[in-house]
Write a protein that holds these residues in place. Structure first.
Motif, PDB file in Angstrom:
ATOM      1  N   ASP A 136      -0.716   4.752  -8.641  1.00 29.98           N
ATOM      2  CA  ASP A 136      -0.600   4.039  -7.370  1.00 29.98           C
ATOM      3  C   ASP A 136      -1.704   3.022  -7.131  1.00 29.98           C
ATOM      4  N   GLU A 137      -2.719   3.021  -7.946  1.00 29.94           N
ATOM      5  CA  GLU A 137      -3.763   2.007  -7.853  1.00 29.94           C
ATOM      6  C   GLU A 137      -4.428   1.860  -9.223  1.00 29.94           C
ATOM      7  N   LYS A 165      -9.991  13.192  -7.757  1.00 28.40           N
ATOM      8  CA  LYS A 165      -8.739  12.442  -7.895  1.00 28.40           C
ATOM      9  C   LYS A 165      -7.980  12.866  -9.155  1.00 28.40           C
ATOM     10  N   ARG A 223       0.855  -1.191   0.000  1.00 27.04           N
ATOM     11  CA  ARG A 223       0.000   0.000   0.000  1.00 27.04           C
ATOM     12  C   ARG A 223       0.889   1.238   0.000  1.00 27.04           C
ATOM     13  N   ARG A 224       0.548   2.196  -0.863  1.00 25.25           N
ATOM     14  CA  ARG A 224       1.279   3.452  -0.885  1.00 25.25           C
ATOM     15  C   ARG A 224       0.292   4.603  -1.047  1.00 25.25           C
ATOM     16  N   GLU A 225       0.763   5.771  -0.769  1.00 22.45           N
ATOM     17  CA  GLU A 225      -0.116   6.938  -0.877  1.00 22.45           C
ATOM     18  C   GLU A 225      -0.630   7.067  -2.312  1.00 22.45           C
ATOM     19  N   VAL A 226      -1.948   7.197  -2.448  1.00 23.30           N
ATOM     20  CA  VAL A 226      -2.552   7.246  -3.778  1.00 23.30           C
ATOM     21  C   VAL A 226      -2.504   8.680  -4.303  1.00 23.30           C
ATOM     22  N   LYS A 227      -1.553   8.912  -5.200  1.00 24.91           N
ATOM     23  CA  LYS A 227      -1.447  10.218  -5.834  1.00 24.91           C
ATOM     24  C   LYS A 227      -2.140  10.228  -7.200  1.00 24.91           C
ATOM     25  N   LYS A 228      -2.160   9.055  -7.835  1.00 24.89           N
ATOM     26  CA  LYS A 228      -2.789   8.974  -9.151  1.00 24.89           C
ATOM     27  C   LYS A 228      -3.407   7.588  -9.319  1.00 24.89           C
ATOM     28  N   THR A 229      -4.560   7.563  -9.976  1.00 22.27           N
ATOM     29  CA  THR A 229      -5.297   6.314 -10.191  1.00 22.27           C
ATOM     30  C   THR A 229      -5.441   6.065 -11.686  1.00 22.27           C
TER      31      THR A 229
END
Length: 282
Positions: free
Chosen positions: A162-163, A107, A71-77
């Motif tokens: 990130d996801e 987002k 898991r990492r900080e979601v900056k871009k999807t």
């Protein structure tokens, strides 16, 4: 009055022509829907087997940290959005776009569109596209699913986003199709507490982590292919329902127009009789 009758007759012919088209489209969608449902049923066991394998590996191990589970900080999807190649399917395409828009609100995201309508929609709204190579969902195969999987997995590992989420329409029944946004990466599997691992009889070589990382792209390809099968079946079901409704509406419209035509014809006949009687009285 004669002019009015002529206009009504032309309108009836126009609606009859439209009804023939909607009826033909309904029959075509019905004939394709059976094969599409079979593809959905055949694709589900593959996805379920892959998911179960990944689930068991994750549940039996605490000593590995997969890059696909971190898991990492979601900056871009990244959204993989599956829509149709054509319209005339009721709210099939618009419901999918609304579901993605609601999930992506606020987002920073990019989109990999699958289907002509998806490409057109996101290009029109100026959304960043990962690629538009998969514009015709009807022509895509299992190998294309693996191409998509490899592309997004490589970008994910490189940190481009990130996801990864998958937007598709789930086929519930002939009358019900549900727009769904599903997170596929990072893999949301169970992680047991240390000392509470589930015992397993399976030995993975070279290691559970290596097998897990090797299966993830296969898993994602299977999910994408299954989602495409679900979406195609949903589109055909939605089109069949929409065309059936349009055919019924056209039938009702023709009945009303025939009623108006008969009234106008009867009024014209009555007027002619009145004029004849009046002339004879003079």
């Amino acid at each position: 009055m004669a002019g009015s009758m002529k206009e009504i007759k032309l309108r009836i012919k126009s609606v009859e022509s439209t009804m023939q088209i909607t009826k033909a489209m309904e029959l075509v969608a019905s004939s394709k829907l059976r094969r599409a449902k079979e593809r959905v049923e055949q694709s589900r066991p593959y996805f379920e087997t892959l998911y179960r394998t990944l689930y068991e590996i994750a549940a039996a191990n605490t000593d590995f940290t997969s890059k696909y589970m971190a898991r990492r900080e979601v900056k871009k999807t990244c959204y993989i959005v599956i829509a149709g190649d054509r319209g005339l399917a009721g709210g099939y395409n618009s419901n999918m776009f609304k579901a993605v828009a609601a999930d992506a609100a606020g987002k920073d995201y990019c989109v990999l569109p699958i289907g002509k309508k998806a490409v057109e929609h996101f290009q029109y709204h100026g959304t960043e596209l990962l690629t538009d190579r998969f514009a015709v969902v009807g022509d895509l195969s299992v190998s294309d699913s693996f191409d998509i999987s490899r592309l997004v997995c490589d970008k994910y590992l490189a940190g481009a986003f990130d996801e990864i989420k998958l937007g598709f329409t789930q086929f519930v029944s002939m009358l019900t199709q549900t727009a769904t946004v599903l997170q596929v990466l990072p893999f949301d599997g169970p992680r047991p507490e240390r000392g509470k691992e589930r015992p397993t009889q399976i030995l993975y070589e070279p290691s559970g982590e290596a097998v897990f990382d090797a299966i993830i792209p296969e898993y994602l390809a299977g999910v994408i292919y299954g989602a495409m099968c679900e979406s195609v079946a949903s589109e055909l079901g939605a089109r069949r329902t929409a065309m059936d409704s349009a055919t019924k509406n056209a039938t009702e419209m023709i009945d009303h127009l025939n009623l108006y035509y008969n009234r106008a014809r009867q009024a014209a006949i009555t007027q002619e009789i009145t004029e004849i009687v009046a002339g004879a009285g003079e």
